[in-house]
Design an enzyme around this catalytic site. Structure first.
Site, PDB file in Angstrom:
ATOM      1  N   LEU A 310      93.811 -29.788 -11.425  1.00 14.08           N
ATOM      2  CA  LEU A 310      93.607 -28.699 -12.378  1.00 14.08           C
ATOM      3  C   LEU A 310      94.096 -29.099 -13.753  1.00 14.08           C
ATOM      4  O   LEU A 310      93.436 -28.881 -14.768  1.00 14.08           O
ATOM      5  CB  LEU A 310      94.342 -27.438 -11.912  1.00 14.08           C
ATOM      6  CG  LEU A 310      93.887 -26.789 -10.601  1.00 14.08           C
ATOM      7  CD1 LEU A 310      94.674 -25.511 -10.371  1.00 14.08           C
ATOM      8  CD2 LEU A 310      92.402 -26.482 -10.633  1.00 14.08           C
ATOM      9  N   LEU A 311      95.267 -29.723 -13.810  1.00 16.90           N
ATOM     10  CA  LEU A 311      95.843 -30.109 -15.089  1.00 16.90           C
ATOM     11  C   LEU A 311      95.059 -31.232 -15.750  1.00 16.90           C
ATOM     12  O   LEU A 311      94.913 -31.261 -16.959  1.00 16.90           O
ATOM     13  CB  LEU A 311      97.297 -30.535 -14.894  1.00 16.90           C
ATOM     14  CG  LEU A 311      98.272 -29.378 -14.700  1.00 16.90           C
ATOM     15  CD1 LEU A 311      99.599 -29.900 -14.210  1.00 16.90           C
ATOM     16  CD2 LEU A 311      98.436 -28.623 -15.991  1.00 16.90           C
ATOM     17  N   VAL A 314      92.174 -29.923 -17.886  1.00 18.98           N
ATOM     18  CA  VAL A 314      92.436 -29.217 -19.147  1.00 18.98           C
ATOM     19  C   VAL A 314      93.457 -29.927 -20.031  1.00 18.98           C
ATOM     20  O   VAL A 314      93.871 -29.385 -21.046  1.00 18.98           O
ATOM     21  CB  VAL A 314      92.932 -27.771 -18.886  1.00 18.98           C
ATOM     22  CG1 VAL A 314      91.884 -26.954 -18.182  1.00 18.98           C
ATOM     23  CG2 VAL A 314      94.235 -27.768 -18.104  1.00 18.98           C
ATOM     24  N   SER A 315      93.858 -31.140 -19.679  1.00 16.27           N
ATOM     25  CA  SER A 315      94.913 -31.813 -20.438  1.00 16.27           C
ATOM     26  C   SER A 315      94.545 -31.996 -21.903  1.00 16.27           C
ATOM     27  O   SER A 315      95.413 -31.982 -22.772  1.00 16.27           O
ATOM     28  CB  SER A 315      95.219 -33.184 -19.812  1.00 16.27           C
ATOM     29  OG  SER A 315      94.073 -34.015 -19.852  1.00 16.27           O
ATOM     30  N   TYR A 317      93.116 -29.918 -23.793  1.00 16.17           N
ATOM     31  CA  TYR A 317      93.068 -28.663 -24.523  1.00 16.17           C
ATOM     32  C   TYR A 317      94.425 -27.968 -24.614  1.00 16.17           C
ATOM     33  O   TYR A 317      94.543 -26.910 -25.216  1.00 16.17           O
ATOM     34  CB  TYR A 317      92.052 -27.710 -23.866  1.00 16.17           C
ATOM     35  CG  TYR A 317      90.743 -28.397 -23.572  1.00 16.17           C
ATOM     36  CD1 TYR A 317      89.946 -28.853 -24.610  1.00 16.17           C
ATOM     37  CD2 TYR A 317      90.337 -28.639 -22.265  1.00 16.17           C
ATOM     38  CE1 TYR A 317      88.760 -29.523 -24.366  1.00 16.17           C
ATOM     39  CE2 TYR A 317      89.148 -29.306 -22.009  1.00 16.17           C
ATOM     40  CZ  TYR A 317      88.367 -29.746 -23.060  1.00 16.17           C
ATOM     41  OH  TYR A 317      87.204 -30.408 -22.822  1.00 16.17           O
ATOM     42  N   LYS A 359      88.618 -13.164 -19.701  1.00 13.16           N
ATOM     43  CA  LYS A 359      87.583 -13.488 -18.724  1.00 13.16           C
ATOM     44  C   LYS A 359      88.208 -14.196 -17.523  1.00 13.16           C
ATOM     45  O   LYS A 359      88.787 -15.275 -17.662  1.00 13.16           O
ATOM     46  CB  LYS A 359      86.514 -14.378 -19.379  1.00 13.16           C
ATOM     47  CG  LYS A 359      85.370 -14.784 -18.464  1.00 13.16           C
ATOM     48  CD  LYS A 359      84.390 -15.660 -19.238  1.00 13.16           C
ATOM     49  CE  LYS A 359      83.227 -16.106 -18.369  1.00 13.16           C
ATOM     50  NZ  LYS A 359      82.291 -16.985 -19.127  1.00 13.16           N
ATOM     51  N   ASP A 450      71.742 -19.147 -21.713  1.00 18.07           N
ATOM     52  CA  ASP A 450      71.787 -17.772 -21.197  1.00 18.07           C
ATOM     53  C   ASP A 450      71.803 -16.757 -22.348  1.00 18.07           C
ATOM     54  O   ASP A 450      72.600 -15.817 -22.342  1.00 18.07           O
ATOM     55  CB  ASP A 450      73.015 -17.587 -20.304  1.00 18.07           C
ATOM     56  CG  ASP A 450      72.878 -16.383 -19.369  1.00 18.07           C
ATOM     57  OD1 ASP A 450      71.735 -15.919 -19.160  1.00 18.07           O
ATOM     58  OD2 ASP A 450      73.902 -15.897 -18.860  1.00 18.07           O
TER      59      ASP A 450
END
Length: 619
Positions: A310-311, A314-315, A317, A359, A450
């Site tokens: 998980l990390l 996103v590291s 950001y 969200k 979308d």
């Protein structure tokens, strides 16, 4: 002194006084530049001319952080191929900004600027940051006006300050003359209008038309251009080697120098790699610390392998956005109470008095974060931060809260007179501007995939912002077998062949235009698609066209005093967007131009007392 001499002397004094008075009145206010949202296309994407500055701003990362944009967003318009290489002092750059017309107060009125958040550091002052970091693209007086609650002499380290970067958007006349950008440029003592015009591909007269003819050093001037000029990158000269009298000795020396340089380069590469690994390790530790703080007391930690995965995603950001704690979000939403649901899995929440849209997602936010970190435009909903919940492997994206909800709810819910034709046309142009930005000003291009009325949000002034980049894709002209989207908006080539391109967004935008004109749902109760019903409406005589279109228009628009010609023009744009052949659909650049040519967008400035845009109550 005789009477005649005294008379001439008085005339001379009057002339000098008049010249000084005229000079004073011609100068721009130090607090900023007045604007009217009815005279120009606000907000707009434009650029500032910036010079790499030693020692703090000699790389794209630090300059990107200063202007809240990504490195590729500066590299592409600045003709830089390598986003990680260092810059030379005074190297020229184009930095994108989102320019808005912002109401300050009754004293100052509306000022045109791009607001950039800056965190105060040691020894910072409004004047120092304005003149050094932002290179006079703003003034300390303007910073004081925009931040009325801050005392300039009592700043603390960590204070968040809004710095207003001076900018302007093109008006209708300039836009029709193909002026796409007004570049913000700080006028230097060595500059003259002829050299500026030549450098930027503009003209002296057009610069004077925008700025007047009384420009002083260090004023911000706005240079009108149809496209950004090509910046030439500086070339670092190779070191000169003095020729040797002995060729063989020279060859040996040359070989030695070459091997030495190769050795040095190898050491540098290894050093960079080690530095990168250490940097990622620090980020990982930062993320772990954030996640540890998110655990409720007594909760079991997540499996180590899942936590690292998980990390790792996103590291990149962790230093770009605010990282919220899961407990913080639970308190903001009353533990995600259903009464605070805005739409789907998006909740309204309040943190420290600030309202956000939160969200809730399963762990699939990497692609959305990757795209959102490189976009910055007034017609795109802004991502403020995110949160990771290691216990349940969930991710939460925290967005700015857009007060008036979705366009879908306005069109298909309780309509009222606030959604008149001028407002609908303004919404269409806002959405077109947002799509033009992601199609033309990102590298690689972004396809939203979308576009629909429920993903178009309206702020308190009924200005539109594109939301939900969950299905967006960087890059286009690809083929996919995994078809996603909303029925009724999906382009035929994507549905049948899985072709992903910017033209699929153009098709969906055409459907939104039909919604704005007709007020109808994209799929009716019988399951018929809205865009399939437009054939034949624009055929025949002008009288027949108008009659058929009026039969198709929203009944609320028939009560309006809008120009039928304007509606016909927009309907024509919609039909062009819906062409089954993607290559025959217009680009968003052409669409923005076509929509802005409508007479209904701009008030006649010769009329006194024109009506401002209505303020809409929050829902």
């Amino acid at each position: 002194m005789g009477i005649k001499s005294r008379y001439l002397f008085l005339l001379l004094l009057f002339f000098l006084y008049y010249q000084n008075l005229s000079h004073a009145q011609a100068q721009p206010s130090t607090t900023g530049y007045f604007c009217s949202p009815t005279q120009a296309l606000y907000p707009c994407q434009t650029y500032v001319f910036y010079r790499a500055l030693a020692p703090a701003f000699l790389d794209l990362a630090s300059i990107g952080d200063l202007f809240s944009v990504s490195r590729p967003m500066i590299a592409k318009p600045s003709n830089i191929s390598n986003t990680t290489s260092p810059l030379l002092p005074d190297q020229s750059l184009f930095v994108p900004i989102s320019c808005g017309c912002n109401f300050i107060n009754s004293t100052f009125g509306n000022i045109s600027y791009a607001g950039l958040n800056y965190t105060i550091k040691s020894h910072d002052t409004f004047w120092k940051v304005s003149t050094a970091n932002f290179q006079n693209l703003t003034t300390y007086q303007s910073v004081e006006v925009v931040n009325p609650t801050l005392v300039p002499t009592q700043l603390d380290i960590g204070d968040n300050v809004m710095f207003p970067i001076f900018c302007k958007c093109a008006d209708s006349k300039q836009f029709q003359n193909r002026t796409n950008y007004l570049i913000s440029y700080v006028y230097h003592p060595s500059d003259n209008l002829s050299s500026l015009a030549s450098r930027f591909g503009s003209t002296v007269q057009s610069i004077i038309d925008v700025n007047g003819n009384n420009i002083r050093p260090f004023d911000t001037v706005f240079i009108p251009v149809s496209r950004l000029p090509q910046l030439s990158q500086p070339i670092v000269p190779a070191p000169l080697v003095s020729p040797s009298k002995d060729d063989r000795k020279g060859a040996v020396i040359g070989l030695g120098v070459g091997l030495g340089i190769c050795g040095i380069l190898l050491i540098v590469v290894i050093g960079i790699w080690l530095h990168r690994e250490a940097f990622l390790k620090i980020k990982l530790e930062m993320g772990k610390d954030v996640m540890r703080k998110q655990f409720d007391k007594g909760e079991k930690p997540l499996l180590k392998g899942v936590e690292v995965n998980l990390l790792a995603e996103v590291s990149d950001y962790l230093d770009k956005y605010k990282v919220f704690g899961i407990q913080e979000l639970r308190e903001a939403t009353d533990d995600f109470d259903e009464s605070l649901v805005i739409q789907g899995s998006v909740y309204k929440g309040s943190i420290n008095g600030e309202v956000y849209a939160i969200k809730k997602m399963n762990w699939n936010a990497y692609e959305e974060l990757k795209i959102l970190q490189k976009v910055n435009h007034g017609n795109l909903v802004k991502l403020e931060g995110f949160c990771i919940d290691p216990k349940e492997a969930n991710c939460y994206l925290v967005y700015e809260y857009v007060a008036n909800g979705s366009l879908h709810s306005w069109l298909h819910g309780n309509k009222n007179d606030e959604l008149n034709w001028k407002t609908r046309l303004r919404i269409a142009i806002d959405v077109a501007n947002g799509l033009q930005y992601i199609h033309e000003h990102t590298t690689p291009k972004v396809v939203h995939k979308d576009i629909k009325s429920s993903n178009i949000l309206l702020d308190s002034n009924m200005r539109a912002k594109i939301a939900n980049f969950g299905l967006a894709k960087s890059g286009c002209n690809a083929i996919t077998v995994h078809i996603v989207g909303t029925q009724g908006y999906i382009a035929p080539e994507y549905l049948t062949d899985g072709v992903v391109s910017t033209k699929m967004d153009v098709f969906s935008f055409g459907v939104v235009l039909l919604e704005l004109i007709s007020g109808k749902e994209v799929i009716d109760e019988e399951g018929k698609i809205l865009w399939a019903k437009v054939d034949g409406i624009l055929e025949g005589t002008e009288e027949r066209k108008v009659r058929k279109l009026k039969e198709w228009m929203d009944e609320y628009l028939l009560k309006d005093t809008c120009s039928v010609e304007s509606v016909v023009n927009v309907f024509t744009v919609a039909v062009a967007c819906l062409n089954r052949d993607p290559s025959k659909r217009p680009s968003m650049v052409d669409i923005v131009y076509a929509l802005c040519k409508s007479d209904d967008i701009f008030f006649d400035l010769s009329e006194e007392g024109f009506s401002p845009r209505p303020q809409v109550r929050a829902r």
